[in-house]
Design an enzyme around this catalytic site. Sequence first.
Site, PDB file in Angstrom:
ATOM      1  N   GLU A  49      12.809   1.733  -6.887  1.00 17.20           N
ATOM      2  CA  GLU A  49      11.548   1.824  -6.958  1.00 17.20           C
ATOM      3  C   GLU A  49      11.141   3.481  -6.979  1.00 17.20           C
ATOM      4  O   GLU A  49      11.886   4.281  -6.336  1.00 17.20           O
ATOM      5  CB  GLU A  49      10.869   1.331  -5.719  1.00 17.20           C
ATOM      6  CG  GLU A  49       9.376   1.282  -5.544  1.00 17.20           C
ATOM      7  CD  GLU A  49       8.828   0.478  -4.694  1.00 17.20           C
ATOM      8  OE1 GLU A  49       9.204  -0.842  -4.499  1.00 17.20           O
ATOM      9  OE2 GLU A  49       7.986   1.042  -3.774  1.00 17.20           O
ATOM     10  N   PRO A  99       1.488  -4.150   9.692  1.00 17.36           N
ATOM     11  CA  PRO A  99       1.209  -3.518  10.696  1.00 17.36           C
ATOM     12  C   PRO A  99      -0.028  -3.730  11.321  1.00 17.36           C
ATOM     13  O   PRO A  99      -0.358  -3.796  12.452  1.00 17.36           O
ATOM     14  CB  PRO A  99       1.018  -2.157  10.243  1.00 17.36           C
ATOM     15  CG  PRO A  99       2.089  -2.051   9.104  1.00 17.36           C
ATOM     16  CD  PRO A  99       1.916  -3.500   8.487  1.00 17.36           C
ATOM     17  N   PRO A 156       4.562   7.653  -8.834  1.00 13.45           N
ATOM     18  CA  PRO A 156       4.369   8.611  -9.791  1.00 13.45           C
ATOM     19  C   PRO A 156       4.126   9.885  -9.166  1.00 13.45           C
ATOM     20  O   PRO A 156       3.590  10.386  -8.425  1.00 13.45           O
ATOM     21  CB  PRO A 156       2.866   8.085 -10.359  1.00 13.45           C
ATOM     22  CG  PRO A 156       2.761   6.771  -9.744  1.00 13.45           C
ATOM     23  CD  PRO A 156       3.736   6.884  -8.620  1.00 13.45           C
TER      24      PRO A 156
HETATM   25  P1  FAD Z   1      -2.257  -8.655   1.507  1.00 15.02           P
HETATM   26  O1  FAD Z   1      -1.297  -9.635   1.095  1.00 15.02           O
HETATM   27  O2  FAD Z   1      -3.526  -8.670   0.856  1.00 15.02           O
HETATM   28  O3  FAD Z   1      -2.130  -8.694   3.077  1.00 15.02           O
HETATM   29  C1  FAD Z   1      -2.636  -7.740   3.953  1.00 15.02           C
HETATM   30  C2  FAD Z   1      -2.539  -7.999   5.362  1.00 15.02           C
HETATM   31  O4  FAD Z   1      -3.716  -8.830   5.372  1.00 15.02           O
HETATM   32  C3  FAD Z   1      -1.551  -9.199   5.759  1.00 15.02           C
HETATM   33  O5  FAD Z   1      -1.422  -8.785   7.346  1.00 15.02           O
HETATM   34  C4  FAD Z   1      -2.199 -10.253   5.615  1.00 15.02           C
HETATM   35  O6  FAD Z   1      -1.360 -11.224   6.361  1.00 15.02           O
HETATM   36  C5  FAD Z   1      -3.461 -10.314   6.005  1.00 15.02           C
HETATM   37  N1  FAD Z   1      -4.471 -11.032   5.299  1.00 15.02           N
HETATM   38  C6  FAD Z   1      -5.005 -10.595   3.845  1.00 15.02           C
HETATM   39  N2  FAD Z   1      -5.969 -11.776   3.383  1.00 15.02           N
HETATM   40  C7  FAD Z   1      -5.594 -12.807   4.511  1.00 15.02           C
HETATM   41  C8  FAD Z   1      -6.071 -14.152   4.708  1.00 15.02           C
HETATM   42  N3  FAD Z   1      -6.852 -14.593   3.687  1.00 15.02           N
HETATM   43  N4  FAD Z   1      -5.690 -14.879   5.699  1.00 15.02           N
HETATM   44  C9  FAD Z   1      -4.825 -14.380   6.709  1.00 15.02           C
HETATM   45  N5  FAD Z   1      -4.421 -12.870   6.451  1.00 15.02           N
HETATM   46  C10 FAD Z   1      -4.777 -12.476   5.613  1.00 15.02           C
HETATM   47  N6  FAD Z   1       0.601   0.268  -1.521  1.00 15.02           N
HETATM   48  C11 FAD Z   1       0.020   1.027  -2.537  1.00 15.02           C
HETATM   49  O7  FAD Z   1      -1.194   1.682  -2.534  1.00 15.02           O
HETATM   50  N7  FAD Z   1       0.568   1.122  -3.930  1.00 15.02           N
HETATM   51  C12 FAD Z   1       2.115   0.624  -4.091  1.00 15.02           C
HETATM   52  O8  FAD Z   1       2.470   0.453  -5.241  1.00 15.02           O
HETATM   53  C13 FAD Z   1       2.509  -0.321  -2.881  1.00 15.02           C
HETATM   54  N8  FAD Z   1       3.843  -1.051  -3.147  1.00 15.02           N
HETATM   55  C14 FAD Z   1       4.251  -1.514  -2.180  1.00 15.02           C
HETATM   56  C15 FAD Z   1       5.564  -2.227  -2.409  1.00 15.02           C
HETATM   57  C16 FAD Z   1       6.136  -3.183  -1.249  1.00 15.02           C
HETATM   58  C17 FAD Z   1       7.434  -3.836  -1.575  1.00 15.02           C
HETATM   59  C18 FAD Z   1       5.344  -3.065  -0.244  1.00 15.02           C
HETATM   60  C19 FAD Z   1       5.947  -3.991   0.954  1.00 15.02           C
HETATM   61  C20 FAD Z   1       4.237  -2.479   0.223  1.00 15.02           C
HETATM   62  C21 FAD Z   1       3.492  -1.852  -1.009  1.00 15.02           C
HETATM   63  N9  FAD Z   1       2.337  -0.994  -0.749  1.00 15.02           N
HETATM   64  C22 FAD Z   1       1.950  -0.313  -1.825  1.00 15.02           C
HETATM   65  C23 FAD Z   1       1.686  -1.074   0.432  1.00 15.02           C
HETATM   66  C24 FAD Z   1       0.676  -2.178   0.837  1.00 15.02           C
HETATM   67  O9  FAD Z   1      -0.272  -1.872  -0.342  1.00 15.02           O
HETATM   68  C25 FAD Z   1       0.188  -2.249   2.109  1.00 15.02           C
HETATM   69  O10 FAD Z   1       1.162  -2.571   2.938  1.00 15.02           O
HETATM   70  C26 FAD Z   1      -1.156  -2.944   2.484  1.00 15.02           C
HETATM   71  O11 FAD Z   1      -1.576  -2.534   3.678  1.00 15.02           O
HETATM   72  C27 FAD Z   1      -0.893  -4.576   2.166  1.00 15.02           C
HETATM   73  O12 FAD Z   1      -0.828  -4.780   1.016  1.00 15.02           O
HETATM   74  P2  FAD Z   1      -0.262  -6.325   0.722  1.00 15.02           P
HETATM   75  O13 FAD Z   1      -0.298  -6.507  -0.802  1.00 15.02           O
HETATM   76  O14 FAD Z   1       0.819  -6.873   1.276  1.00 15.02           O
HETATM   77  O15 FAD Z   1      -1.669  -6.959   1.149  1.00 15.02           O
END
Ligand code: FAD
Length: 360
Positions: free
Chosen positions: A26, A162, A29
């Site tokens: 990974e 978190p 940019p």
């Molecule tokens: P979600 O899947 O939307 O979940 C976030 C939180 O909200 C979780 O605790 C989830 O349980 C809770 N939640 C949301 N909706 C619901 C619901 N309807 N019911 C119950 N719980 C809910 N960040 C960037 O800005 N750019 C990147 O390119 C990037 N790449 C990443 C790659 C990886 C592998 C990882 C692990 C993280 C990355 N992140 C990136 C960080 C990520 O954007 C953050 O961790 C963000 O806070 C959560 O994104 P998510 O897609 O996991 O969120």
Amino acid sequence: MEPTRKISEQIEERARQSDKPWISFEFFPPRTEKGVTNLKKVIETLKAYKPEFMDFTWGAGGSTSDLTFDLCKMTREEFGENPNMHLTCTNMDASKIDIALESCKGSGIVNILALRGDPPAGQEKWEQEGGFQCALDLVKYIREKHGDYFCISVAGYPEGHPAAMTEMSMDRLDSLSATEKERYSTDEKVVKEGDLETTSNVINVCLDDAFKSEMEYLKSKIDAGAKMIVTQMFFDVEIYGRFVQACREYGINVPVVPGIMCIANYGGFKRMVKFCKTRVPEELMSQVEALKEDADALKKFGVDFGIRMCRRMQEMGAPGFHFYTLNTSPVTVAIIEGLGYHATAATAEGTVFTGVSGNA
Ligand code: FAD
């Protein structure tokens, strides 16, 4: 342009041919031209290890969207590698998502890691702006609009996200359940009262009820059409095994790929641990603390630790290892070499980092 291969199909085929976990890398940019030039060299170096795919992160609010896309395109067209483009919905309305996905289609990029995204710089909490509330909305949107064209992956949090953690004082440790005790992390909290600053140790833990909601939510991302989970980094390797087990118990049967953050320097390690509220086993913390003044020794230790972590995850059945490279190759190369993956051609960056104890 011909679409690239879907990661899900590629890794299924690979699993039929070999038990050995595949590797992927990974990158983010870079902010400057020089950074992009340097990244190209890193990609050239790591390409020699035949990764299954290469990820490019997406900046908050689409701040890096053009560069993220350009890097994916370049990775495909110049390096012949399969890109996995991250796409977040923080501050992105549907029209911006449409532009990003249409650009991918135009260049035959089919692999997307669908995320909610971190809050933009300077903002601590995530607030909805734009049409999407969470990654689940984005996964659904991509499937509704584009059917099966894209292979979608999502993020998973072995220790809980978190935001789903509860902070409590250390003296409440005994009140945690057995499973919570396996997940909690500790942190130092600075409390300011007027001119007086005091620090206290606190626990961060995803309590059992919150963890259940996390797992149910993760399942809904898979049910909506995601084909693979890439995990947040972790340093307690047993947490990965328990997370995979929890996924299976919740009916999540897609590959769960561990995201590996190499320990390369003291400051970076401490920052990431604090930001992700990651559990650090006591022994690991004291080993890192003991080496904090000796950058080379800490790097060697980090490589050795990375190798041991990966070997343990291989025993646990990890399908692949996804390395958060931080746009640099030496420590990642030392770990994968230590695991027995070797470059197929001369590397662009010349010598690689050596001096690894426990090298295979
Ligand atoms: P979600 O899947 O939307 O979940 C976030 C939180 O909200 C979780 O605790 C989830 O349980 C809770 N939640 C949301 N909706 C619901 C619901 N309807 N019911 C119950 N719980 C809910 N960040 C960037 O800005 N750019 C990147 O390119 C990037 N790449 C990443 C790659 C990886 C592998 C990882 C692990 C993280 C990355 N992140 C990136 C960080 C990520 O954007 C953050 O961790 C963000 O806070 C959560 O994104 P998510 O897609 O996991 O969120």
